[in-house]
Design an enzyme around this catalytic site. Structure first.
Site, mmCIF file in Angstrom:
data_model
loop_
_atom_site.group_PDB
_atom_site.id
_atom_site.type_symbol
_atom_site.label_atom_id
_atom_site.label_comp_id
_atom_site.label_asym_id
_atom_site.label_seq_id
_atom_site.Cartn_x
_atom_site.Cartn_y
_atom_site.Cartn_z
ATOM 1 N N ASP A 88 30.412 48.104 35.463
ATOM 2 C CA ASP A 88 31.746 48.332 35.189
ATOM 3 C C ASP A 88 32.162 48.589 36.329
ATOM 4 O O ASP A 88 30.982 48.594 37.015
ATOM 5 C CB ASP A 88 32.112 49.705 34.476
ATOM 6 C CG ASP A 88 33.529 50.108 34.420
ATOM 7 O OD1 ASP A 88 34.265 49.544 34.994
ATOM 8 O OD2 ASP A 88 33.703 51.272 33.334
ATOM 9 N N ASP A 148 41.549 49.670 32.018
ATOM 10 C CA ASP A 148 41.625 50.906 31.382
ATOM 11 C C ASP A 148 43.308 50.974 31.072
ATOM 12 O O ASP A 148 44.397 52.118 31.687
ATOM 13 C CB ASP A 148 41.841 52.396 32.315
ATOM 14 C CG ASP A 148 40.086 52.054 33.147
ATOM 15 O OD1 ASP A 148 39.228 51.536 32.576
ATOM 16 O OD2 ASP A 148 39.831 52.290 33.959
ATOM 17 N N GLU A 171 34.513 46.030 41.277
ATOM 18 C CA GLU A 171 35.619 45.725 42.354
ATOM 19 C C GLU A 171 35.783 45.583 43.796
ATOM 20 O O GLU A 171 35.583 44.428 44.198
ATOM 21 C CB GLU A 171 36.959 46.213 42.155
ATOM 22 C CG GLU A 171 37.759 45.860 40.459
ATOM 23 C CD GLU A 171 37.120 46.622 39.806
ATOM 24 O OE1 GLU A 171 37.196 46.567 38.616
ATOM 25 O OE2 GLU A 171 36.366 48.197 40.021
#
Length: 866
Positions: free
Chosen positions: A431, A554, A434
């Site tokens: 996770d 999300d 980015e």
């Protein structure tokens, strides 16, 4: 989890007041839509052509004075045209001196194709010179022009490339993301920004991944276009054009001739990489929550699913299990390692699995051994002055692995090995890749090691954003893409940060998650040789499907997010990442009983099916409401019965790239009414799911293409007429139909995928208007790479079912014991390979159910029905 956990929806902009700054900057620097008149840019002139065996090359020279619209014009370009395959054309416009950044082959190895002569290709390339705009080109398929830049000047500058192609009126465009949106992009007003961003799933904004591939439907035929470039970009649909506005690199285009949607995806994934093989268990149902207080609470959740008779395949735990949110650690009080080991052993004993989360950001503190080893091996991203870039994530000030550094993969593998040696979990969840950071710039530089800053969103008042440094073109490029932050470096690694190969983050930002995926995948296939890894990544790029699966991040507990989740799954089918799903019942916000019931009725048919919720919101495990539990049991019963069919379709993904979940459009491109249908979903080509997506509804208007469609539950038939049919849909019921002309393999559902696989096979034979049907089954061990495998073919006509062996030597242990012949009646006797069987035959609602068979699926067979 991104900024998601506590930051929640505050991440729309980094600081208070950021939105006006974003809007003003973009309005001044960029413009909102393509220019309706050519700017004063001269374009280029093509020089002499040099033919090759499979294409040609030529030089392009700036046709007049530089226009310097957003940078320095590059005067000499090189055009390479190659016919890679019969249906794939490569058109690459690059700077003649080779100074512009291009994605290294080591990061994304592209298939070059065998090369074909121009005359052998289904695509044609022509270039022209326009008196006003200079060089332009057209790509055609037969008589149909599918990409046309003629009349639009090519702009090629060091930090800005602009290429524009004309589109037909009201074009049907799909793909380009990652961006939560309706499946069909608005051809008159769409801006898709590609800049990986760790923010919540904000409608039509750029989020976690970057995929430039798009597909267009014209005259019932599909084609595709992919731009191979890692820079930030806007792709704009407006004024009858598609326009690329790219912050650097080269114009490296691939064109795919289709002509079907599945053909385009096949051709695209052949180029960037076929989807990875997954373990069979990944197709089960998963549960997670951010906010579990202890391993004991997770134990209770596991037990409660069992008590509720709801199948749970995988128990996930978010960052709660970590010691102070440090990677590769365990909270000694609430998630002690010994108790986690007991939980894993318990799960494995019951045929269940465990997956835990890992973030790339590493605490900047020499007393943290993970950091100390990485620092010693020089594996972290640097500032321009050579110091380590220090951002902020959950544990405090953090550094970030540099996947270009020579020692990073071995360091990462070493840390993962220590972790797995303690707790051999079944899969990995990567996770925040980015990569996400909570501050702008190297905010930890000069701060005492080990100091823990407050999370920015907890400060009151919030600090102002730093002053934009417009003189630094890597921080503030002349063209402002529509990234919804004040500057590109917000919420991520600063664009001036340097990698070990000397490249600035500006050029490779969008590759970060993909490169972490590769390093993690490489570790797992070495740590567990011959075992298929399961990795779930939030950030993705072209080709990531060859390494990882994806969830859509999300989202929120809203009816709109439920609807958009279907379109997002369709998007990732185009992107070559078929193992995809959304957080069932919504991540942010308190879900409702009705919404959660309707969501599990959709989520049970996502390829990746997981419920997941956020900290500080009400728990939403699907056993918590009686109606949701019943909806879950019913929908998951269908899913688990269809596991052989899901797995067969996933193998089609592995071999051909085809999406498991797909829109009606992909099967019925000649039906205009399905061009924007993202409210129903097909699993493969044979199973149609028509869910309720509107609050309070107890019926649903479902579109049925022409043909026969059989109700999964009661076998009743709908004769499709390319129109909507109103279906009853009480809260605990999701409408599922089997397409006439298809044969669907099933097994009796159990509480785990392993137990389901032990049960006998059944076939649902759905006769079409001509009394015929066909289907297939793929079987292997579901675990290893070198497994034997078997493809079985089924064909039904004239009241006779043929079972054929296409390929493979895998031994299928379970027999075929049941047949459901939909739309077929008048049967009293069943003959298997010329021998009368003792099968039981029963007529049900215009169909026939046959039980008591024992047919070997490893051999050819003929079953006749008299």
């Amino acid at each position: 989890m991104a900024m998601r956990k506590l930051l929640c929806l505050c991440a729309v902009a980094l600081w208070t007041g950021a939105q006006p700054a974003i809007a003003a900057r973009q309005a001044v620097l960029s413009g909102a839509v393509p220019r309706t008149q050519p700017v004063a840019c001269p374009g280029y002139i093509a020089g002499n052509v040099s033919q090759t065996s499979d294409g040609f090359t030529t030089e392009l020279t700036l046709a007049g004075p530089p226009c310097a619209v957003y940078g320095m014009d590059i005067k000499r370009l090189k055009l390479d045209v190659r016919f890679d395959t019969k249906n794939r054309l490569h058109v690459h416009i690059k700077d003649a001196d080779g100074q512009q950044f291009q994605i290294p082959d080591s990061v994304i190895p592209l298939d070059s194709g065998h090369g074909v002569r121009n005359a052998s290709s289904n695509l044609r390339f022509d270039h022209f010179h326009d008196g006003l705009s200079g060089f332009g080109f057209r790509v055609s398929r037969g008589d149909q022009v599918i990409f046309d830049t003629v009349g639009h000047p090519l702009i090629f500058e060091d930090q800005y490339i602009e290429i524009t192609s004309s589109l037909p009126a009201d074009a049907n465009i799909y793909g380009m993301g990652e961006s939560p949106d309706f499946f069909r992009r608005n051809p008159a007003n769409t801006i898709k920004t590609l800049w990986n961003r760790g923010s919540p799933d904000l409608f039509q904004q750029n989020v976690y991944g970057s995929h430039s591939i798009y597909m267009e439907l014209r005259d019932s035929l599909f084609h595709g276009v992919y731009l191979h470039n890692s820079h930030g970009m806007d792709i704009v649909l407006a004024n009858g054009t598609i326009q690329y506005r790219v912050l650097g690199g080269t114009a490296d285009f691939y064109f795919f001739g289709g002509p079907s949607a599945l053909d385009v995806i096949d051709q695209y994934t052949e180029l960037v990489g076929r989807p990875s093989r997954i373990p069979y268990w990944a197709l089960g149902f998963h549960n997670c929550r951010y906010g579990y207080k202890s391993v004991y609470e997770v134990n209770d959740v596991i037990a409660n699913y069992s008590k509720a008779n709801i199948p749970l395949e995988v128990a996930w735990t978010d960052i709660d299990y970590m010691d102070r949110t440090l990677d590769f650690t365990f909270d000694p009080v609430n998630f002690p390692l010994a108790e986690m080991q007991k939980q894993l052993a318990y799960l494995h004993k019951r045929g269940q699995k465990m997956v835990l989360i890992t973030d790339p950001a590493i605490l900047y503190n020499s007393s943290y051994e993970v950091y100390a080893r990485g620092h010693e091996q020089d594996v972290f991203i640097k500032n321009p002055d050579g110091s380590e870039f220090i951002g902020q994530v959950w544990p405090g000030y953090t550094v970030f692995p540099d996947w270009f550094a020579p020692n990073t993969s071995s360091w990462w593998s070493g840390e993962l090995k220590r972790y797995f040696d303690q707790l051999p979990i079944d899969g990995m969840w990567i996770d925040m890749n980015e990569a996400a950071s909570f501050c702008t710039g190297s905010c930890g530089t000069g701060k005492p090691a080990g100091s823990i800053p407050p999370y920015p969103w907890t400060l009151d008042p919030q600090p102002p954003h730093r002053i934009l440094d417009s003189n630094n073109k890597l921080l503030v490029p002349p063209y402002a893409i529509h990234n919804q932050e004040v500057e590109l470096s917000d919420l991520t690694i600063e664009t001036t940060a340097r990698h070990a190969n000397g490249v600035s983050e500006y050029h490779v930002h969008n590759l970060y998650g993909h490169m972490e995926s590769k390093a993690t995948h490489d570790f797992l296939v070495n740590y567990r040789p011959n075992q298929r890894p399961f990795i779930l990544s939030r950030s993705t790029f072209a080709g990531s499907g060859a390494l990882v699966s994806h969830w859509t991040g999300d989202n929120s507990a809203t009816w709109k997010d439920l609807h958009i989740s279907i379109a997002s799954a369709f998007d990732f089918g185009i992107f070559g990442i078929p193992m995809v799903g959304a957080d069932i019942c919504g991540f942010f916000g308190n879900t409702t009983e009705e919404l959660c019931a309707r969501w599990i009725e959709v989520g049970a048919f996502y390829p990746f099916s997981r419920v997941h919720s956020a900290l500080n919101y009400a728990p939403q495990e699907i056993y918590r409401w009686a109606t949701v539990a019943e909806a879950g049991r019913r929908a998951l019963s269908v899913r688990y019965a269809l596991l052989p069919y899901f797995y067969t379709n996933y193998q089609r993904s592995v071999e051909n790239g085809w999406p498991v979940t797909r829109p009606l459009l992909f099967e019925f491109p000649h039906v205009p009414a399905v061009a924007d249908n993202d409210r129903q979903l097909l699993v493969g080509a044979s199973i149609l799911v028509s869910p309720v997506l509107v609050e309070g509804a107890t019926s649903v208007g479902a579109f049925f293409p022409a043909g026969l469609w059989y109700d999964w539950y009661d076998y009743s038939v709908i004769k499709g007429t390319n129109d909507n049919v109103i279906l009853s849909a009480p809260l605990e019921h999701v409408n599922v139909h089997v397409r006439g002309g298809k044969i669907v393999p099933t097994q009796e559902p159990a509480m785990t995928t392993a137990d389901s696989r032990k049960n006998d096979f059944s076939l649902i034979v759905a006769a079409d208007e001509h009394g015929a049907a066909a289907g297939e089954l793929y079987v292997d061990d579901g675990e290893t790479f070198d497994t034997a495998a078997r493809w079985v073919q089924f064909s039904y006509a004239d009241k006779s079912l043929s079972i054929g062996q296409r390929s493979g030597k895998f031994k299928i242990s379970q027999p075929l014991s049941k047949l459901v012949l939909l739309g077929v009646t008048g049967i009293s006797n069943v003959v298997v390979n010329d021998s009368n069987s003792n099968a039981n035959v029963k007529t049900v609602n215009g169909s026939t159910v046959i039980t008591g068979l024992s047919v070997d699926l490893n051999a050819k067979s003929i079953i006749k029905f008299n």
